[in-house]
Design a protein around this motif. Structure first.
Motif, PDB file in Angstrom:
ATOM      1  N   SER A 172       0.826  -1.206   0.000  1.00 19.85           N
ATOM      2  CA  SER A 172       0.000   0.000   0.000  1.00 19.85           C
ATOM      3  C   SER A 172       0.863   1.259   0.000  1.00 19.85           C
ATOM      4  N   ALA A 173       2.064   1.174   0.575  1.00 27.59           N
ATOM      5  CA  ALA A 173       2.959   2.344   0.601  1.00 27.59           C
ATOM      6  C   ALA A 173       3.382   2.734  -0.818  1.00 27.59           C
ATOM      7  N   VAL A 174       3.658   1.750  -1.657  1.00 27.05           N
ATOM      8  CA  VAL A 174       4.041   2.035  -3.042  1.00 27.05           C
ATOM      9  C   VAL A 174       2.884   2.697  -3.780  1.00 27.05           C
ATOM     10  N   ILE A 175       1.690   2.168  -3.604  1.00 30.71           N
ATOM     11  CA  ILE A 175       0.518   2.726  -4.280  1.00 30.71           C
ATOM     12  C   ILE A 175       0.253   4.148  -3.795  1.00 30.71           C
ATOM     13  N   GLU A 176       0.423   4.398  -2.502  1.00 28.85           N
ATOM     14  CA  GLU A 176       0.227   5.753  -1.974  1.00 28.85           C
ATOM     15  C   GLU A 176       1.253   6.731  -2.550  1.00 28.85           C
ATOM     16  N   ARG A 177       2.516   6.296  -2.677  1.00 27.90           N
ATOM     17  CA  ARG A 177       3.526   7.169  -3.278  1.00 27.90           C
ATOM     18  C   ARG A 177       3.220   7.445  -4.743  1.00 27.90           C
TER      19      ARG A 177
END
Length: 78
Positions: A38-43
């Motif tokens: 989810s961190a990659v998608i948020e970035r």
């Protein structure tokens, strides 16, 4: 140019997506989200805008499980 990037939320794909966007390409990502966080998608959302514009999640067919016993010879019939 319009670009469809398959697997764009994984490690290599996310860097590729950012590079394509930085080069001015309109980038759409198709991914099954199996190797993403989810961190990659948020970035990516911060850089590319709302995910509904660039992310198309999809499901992959379930992998077949081996039914042979360990050490048994594999057979294939067509």
């Amino acid at each position: 140019m319009n670009v469809l990037l398959n697997g764009g939320t994984g490690f290599i794909g996310s860097y590729t997506a950012v590079g394509l966007m930085a080069a001015g390409h309109r980038t759409m990502i198709a991914d099954n989200l199996a190797n993403s966080s989810s961190a990659v998608i948020e970035r990516l959302e911060r850089l590319m805008g709302p995910r509904r514009r660039w992310l198309t999640p999809y499901r992959t067919p379930a992998r077949r499980q081996s039914i042979s016993a360990p050490g048994a010879a594999a057979t294939c019939s067509i």
